[in-house]
Design an enzyme around this catalytic site. Structure first.
Site, PDB file in Angstrom:
ATOM      1  N   SER A  99       6.896  -0.822   3.954  1.00  0.00           N
ATOM      2  CA  SER A  99       7.202  -1.612   5.141  1.00  0.00           C
ATOM      3  C   SER A  99       8.048  -0.823   6.132  1.00  0.00           C
ATOM      4  O   SER A  99       7.602   0.177   6.671  1.00  0.00           O
ATOM      5  CB  SER A  99       7.872  -2.916   4.728  1.00  0.00           C
ATOM      6  OG  SER A  99       8.055  -3.767   5.839  1.00  0.00           O
ATOM      7  N   ASP A 243       6.396  -4.212  12.496  1.00  0.00           N
ATOM      8  CA  ASP A 243       7.081  -3.360  11.528  1.00  0.00           C
ATOM      9  C   ASP A 243       6.092  -2.353  10.951  1.00  0.00           C
ATOM     10  O   ASP A 243       4.934  -2.269  11.387  1.00  0.00           O
ATOM     11  CB  ASP A 243       7.766  -4.198  10.448  1.00  0.00           C
ATOM     12  CG  ASP A 243       6.785  -4.953   9.551  1.00  0.00           C
ATOM     13  OD1 ASP A 243       5.602  -5.091   9.923  1.00  0.00           O
ATOM     14  OD2 ASP A 243       7.214  -5.416   8.476  1.00  0.00           O
ATOM     15  N   ASP A 245       4.287  -1.839   8.222  1.00  0.00           N
ATOM     16  CA  ASP A 245       2.980  -2.208   7.674  1.00  0.00           C
ATOM     17  C   ASP A 245       2.335  -3.339   8.472  1.00  0.00           C
ATOM     18  O   ASP A 245       1.310  -3.888   8.062  1.00  0.00           O
ATOM     19  CB  ASP A 245       3.086  -2.584   6.192  1.00  0.00           C
ATOM     20  CG  ASP A 245       4.042  -3.740   5.918  1.00  0.00           C
ATOM     21  OD1 ASP A 245       4.955  -3.966   6.726  1.00  0.00           O
ATOM     22  OD2 ASP A 245       3.887  -4.410   4.874  1.00  0.00           O
TER      23      ASP A 245
END
Length: 454
Positions: A99, A243, A245
């Site tokens: 992430s 963000d 991902d």
């Protein structure tokens, strides 16, 4: 490698530093364990743009295939694109991403068929135990017939599915600045937005898992400064940041001012309830604004309050048949998306709402942003339990206050509330406070912080 799985297997996923804490040999064991725990005959695997992701993803696929499981690799994708594949194909899935964490990290987000979550209570503990067992005794015996590993493109189908859920064809043309943060939004946005009445201004769309421009975490105000500046320079209608991902989205208005994720939750909830004839359950966690349950009730819906964390949201989505759910962290969950979170679908809803009328975004969201919030304030403490107990003692028994301990401690008065909850991974207490005006919010915020840090 000698690995301490207690350091990398978290409540909802696997995450750690590569290669110090885990590597491809360990990823292969995770693939074998995932295959065994899910009992699936086939799975789907995807990965983000981090330098270590392709190798880890392929190792996981090898581990699963060695157990006789067919693996469909979808390659570069956002996390919600992986959830789409899991839902559309009816297969368990694994997404390789950390992430918004720095480049040296990587991780695995796993789900069962239909994007159902895999967390500590839903299979992750068993996966960890198997991997630990195999680290001690050696890898499991391969199946007599290994599974096949094949590749399949899903980006066009993912984009078409999202666009089928939100009609943007008749909106006014919007100038939209998107900051992908060198993450997977740079891969998905051009395809999702293609052909829509959107004048797209891309920022940091080059896929680069070293994040050369800024950390891909839009909840940190420092990471949206570039977006805010560009929105004002371009005279854009809206700015959107994803963000790393691209499963979360954060919104700024035409003045470059941040729009609260709670306001986005309320706006999308109103739209989803409208689509559903003014009926339905909407999930919100306990640190979203009071605005959210108010708006849900005003539009005929039933708000349900949950603990913080996607596994709790998804479990309540499934239990209640909820049509939508939102979190303060800019995760948005949709029944039409297998109860999974997708920042892209939330972004499309905001664009449809904005482009379907003539007001600027600041005016549009004003009715959904009714209170003053502190944001999340973290305090490092020596003893989480003792400091939390001190906060409880200060407010327990006070007339006019309600206390509950669904997740940490929430104290509610007529015109303010606050929640203090411990971090699961760090020696922190997290404070969120909200009130009807700035002065009341500041007063209760400072009062509670003095106890926490006293």
């Amino acid at each position: 490698m000698a690995a301490d799985l207690s350091q990398i297997v978290k409540a909802y996923d696997v995450r750690g530093v590569v290669p110090d804490q885990w590597d491809e040999s360990l990823a292969e064991l995770f693939g074998a364990a995932f295959a065994q725990v899910t009992g699936a005959g086939a799975i789907v695997v995807g990965h983000d743009m981090r330098p270590s992701s392709p190798g880890l993803s392929r190792a996981f696929a090898r581990g699963a295939a060695a157990r006789g499981v067919d693996v469909t690799e979808i390659g570069l994708c956002s996390t919600d694109q992986l959830y789409y594949a899991s839902g559309a194909f009816g297969l368990p899935g694994a997404m390789f991403t950390a992430s918004h964490n720095p480049a040296k990290y990587n991780g695995i987000k796993m789900c069962r068929a239909g994007a159902a979550p895999v967390g500590q209570d839903t299979g992750l503990t068993e996966i960890r135990e198997l991997v630990e067992q195999w680290l001690d005794s050696g890898a499991p015996e391969p199946a007599q017939t290994p599974g096949a590993i094949t590749h399949r493109e899903t980006l066009d189908d993912y984009a078409a599915y999202l666009r089928s859920l939100v009609d943007l064809t008749s909106i006014r043309t919007l100038k939209v600045v998107v900051d992908a943060g060198n993450g997977m939004g740079g891969h998905t946005v051009p395809t999702v937005f293609a052909g829509l009445p959107i004048d797209l201004v891309p920022m940091y769309f080059e896929l680069d898992g070293t994040f050369p421009n800024h950390e891909a975490n839009p909840l940190d105000p420092a990471n949206i400064v570039d977006l805010q500046k560009r929105v004002r320079e371009e005279g854009a209608d809206i700015g959107i940041a994803f963000d790393g991902d691209a499963d979360r989205c954060f919104v700024v208005d035409g003045q470059g001012d941040p729009v609260s994720p709670s306001a986005i939750t309320a706006l999308v909830a109103a739209r989803e309830l409208g689509k559903n004839g003014g009926q339905g359950t909407v999930i919100h966690n306990l640190i979203t604004s009071w605005s959210v349950p108010e708006v849900v009730r005003e539009h005929g819906g039933t708000p349900v309050r949950t603990r913080v964390g996607h596994s709790f949201i998804k479990a309540e989505m499934a239990r209640t048949g909820a049509i939508f759910g939102g979190e303060h962290s800019a995760h948005y969950y949709f029944k039409e998306f297998w109860n999974a979170d997708t920042g892209m679908l939330a972004a499309l809803h905001v664009l449809a709402a904005l482009g379907g009328q003539d007001q600027p975004l600041s005016r549009l969201v004003a009715e959904y942003d009714r209170y003053v919030g502190s944001g999340e304030i973290n305090s490092t403490v020596d003893d989480q339990k003792a400091r939390l107990a001190a906060v409880k003692a200060a407010y327990q028994g006070v007339e006019g206050l309600e206390l509950d301990e669904l997740d940490g401690l929430t104290v509610s008065a007529a015109d303010w509330w606050f929640n203090v909850r411990p971090s699961n991974t760090e020696p922190l207490l997290r404070l969120n406070a909200e009130a009807k005006d700035e002065a009341a919010m500041a007063k209760i915020r400072d009062e509670v912080l003095a106890i926490i840090r006293g």
